[in-house]
Design an enzyme around this catalytic site. Structure first.
Site, PDB file in Angstrom:
ATOM      1  NE  ARG A  68     -12.318  -8.325   3.142  1.00 11.37           N
ATOM      2  CZ  ARG A  68     -11.547  -8.930   4.040  1.00 11.37           C
ATOM      3  NH1 ARG A  68     -12.002  -9.130   5.257  1.00 11.37           N
ATOM      4  NH2 ARG A  68     -10.338  -9.331   3.716  1.00 11.37           N
ATOM      5  CE  LYS A  80     -10.124 -13.649  -5.704  1.00  4.97           C
ATOM      6  NZ  LYS A  80     -10.551 -14.847  -4.928  1.00  4.97           N
TER       7      LYS A  80
HETATM    8  O1  C5P Z   1     -11.478  -8.272   0.545  1.00  8.67           O
HETATM    9  P1  C5P Z   1     -10.052  -8.398   0.133  1.00  8.67           P
HETATM   10  O2  C5P Z   1      -9.572  -7.252  -0.753  1.00  8.67           O
HETATM   11  O3  C5P Z   1      -9.118  -8.677   1.282  1.00  8.67           O
HETATM   12  O4  C5P Z   1     -10.062  -9.692  -0.812  1.00  8.67           O
HETATM   13  C1  C5P Z   1      -8.902 -10.212  -1.371  1.00  8.67           C
HETATM   14  C2  C5P Z   1      -9.232 -11.409  -2.215  1.00  8.67           C
HETATM   15  O5  C5P Z   1      -8.020 -12.022  -2.632  1.00  8.67           O
HETATM   16  C3  C5P Z   1     -10.042 -12.506  -1.517  1.00  8.67           C
HETATM   17  O6  C5P Z   1     -10.842 -13.135  -2.515  1.00  8.67           O
HETATM   18  C4  C5P Z   1      -8.967 -13.441  -1.015  1.00  8.67           C
HETATM   19  O7  C5P Z   1      -9.429 -14.765  -0.854  1.00  8.67           O
HETATM   20  C5  C5P Z   1      -7.959 -13.356  -2.139  1.00  8.67           C
HETATM   21  N1  C5P Z   1      -6.591 -13.743  -1.801  1.00  8.67           N
HETATM   22  C6  C5P Z   1      -5.864 -13.134  -0.775  1.00  8.67           C
HETATM   23  N2  C5P Z   1      -4.600 -13.562  -0.527  1.00  8.67           N
HETATM   24  C7  C5P Z   1      -4.054 -14.537  -1.277  1.00  8.67           C
HETATM   25  C8  C5P Z   1      -4.756 -15.146  -2.301  1.00  8.67           C
HETATM   26  C9  C5P Z   1      -6.046 -14.713  -2.542  1.00  8.67           C
HETATM   27  O8  C5P Z   1      -6.352 -12.229  -0.137  1.00  8.67           O
HETATM   28  N3  C5P Z   1      -2.803 -14.894  -1.067  1.00  8.67           N
END
Ligand code: C5P
Length: 230
Positions: A209, A31
């Site tokens: 992460r 992504k």
């Molecule tokens: O690092 P982590 O696993 O928390 O990343 C989750 C990803 O999904 C990030 O790119 C975040 O911006 C995205 N995202 C999210 N919640 C949403 C939409 C997108 O965490 N509702």
């Protein structure tokens, strides 16, 4: 097709390329968001595609239908595998985006953001002046996206179930907020493990992460795939 999407929340091309270089056998679905796209532009998307990765181009378009139509044609020319718009733009705007996709490459999965997870019930009511319950609003926006002909929505795994109930199982749910059972939560509020996301019926999980900040990103990715795909 179910898959794990790695959220590559890096700020520069050097960082993302260094990360992708770690993967010598697998070619993870990645992504790419606005942060990197605004810095490095379309050329980087083409390069990552050329390296054999599938791409979810997370640009969240939201404007008048004509502008979204024209912008989405240009997005579609970059040939991502998935991209998105804000459902808040309305059905006509979503239809315009889908029309652009259909004209350029109907294989691209167009999905909608319902409500951002940063929007709380209080913000919804007091700032956006939406009096409906937040879950009802999310399901309603998902139904609008379905009516506009979109492939699915981004939502929390906990919302995936109610959306599938209302809109049908074929409507795809792309779910962030994934953590391993033994890991820290970071700033995510409502989290689910990859295995639980599979049980609930997520079609794609978006994992950042837990993979990108891991001491062994390739192992973490493999673990995620194993837990999610079984
Ligand atoms: O690092 P982590 O696993 O928390 O990343 C989750 C990803 O999904 C990030 O790119 C975040 O911006 C995205 N995202 C999210 N919640 C949403 C939409 C997108 O965490 N509702």
């Amino acid at each position: 097709m179910k898959d794990v999407i790695v959220a590559c929340d890096f700020s520069t091309k050097e960082e993302i390329m260094e990360f992708l270089d770690l993967f010598t056998e697998e070619k993870p679905y990645v992504k790419i968001g606005m942060e990197l796209f605004y810095a490095e532009g379309p050329q980087m998307v083409k390069e990552i595609k050329a390296r054999g990765h599938r791409i979810f181009l997370d640009l969240k378009l939201h404007d008048i239908p004509n502008t979204v139509y024209k912008a989405m044609r240009n997005v579609a020319l970059l040939n991502p595998d998935m991209t998105n718009v804000h459902a808040a733009g309305g059905i006509e705007m979503m239809k315009a985006a889908q029309k652009a996709i259909d004209e350029i490459n109907p294989k691209i999965e167009l999905i909608a953001v319902t409500q951002l997870t940063s929007t709380s019930s209080e913000v919804l009511k007091n700032e956006l002046w939406i009096d409906h319950d937040i879950n009802d609003t999310i399901v309603h926006y998902a139904a609008n996206a379905s009516e506009a002909g979109l492939a699915g929505v981004v939502c929390s795994p906990l919302e995936a179930e109610m959306i599938h109930e209302k809109v049908g199982k074929a409507f795809i749910t792309v779910t962030p907020g994934i953590r391993f059972a033994d890991a820290k939560q970071d700033d995510q509020k409502r989290i689910t493990t990859p295995a639980k996301a599979r049980e609930i019926g997520s079609d794609y999980i978006v994992v950042g992460r837990p993979i990108t900040a891991s001491s062994d990103p390739v192992e973490a990715y493999k673990r995620c795939v194993k837990e999610f795909l079984g």
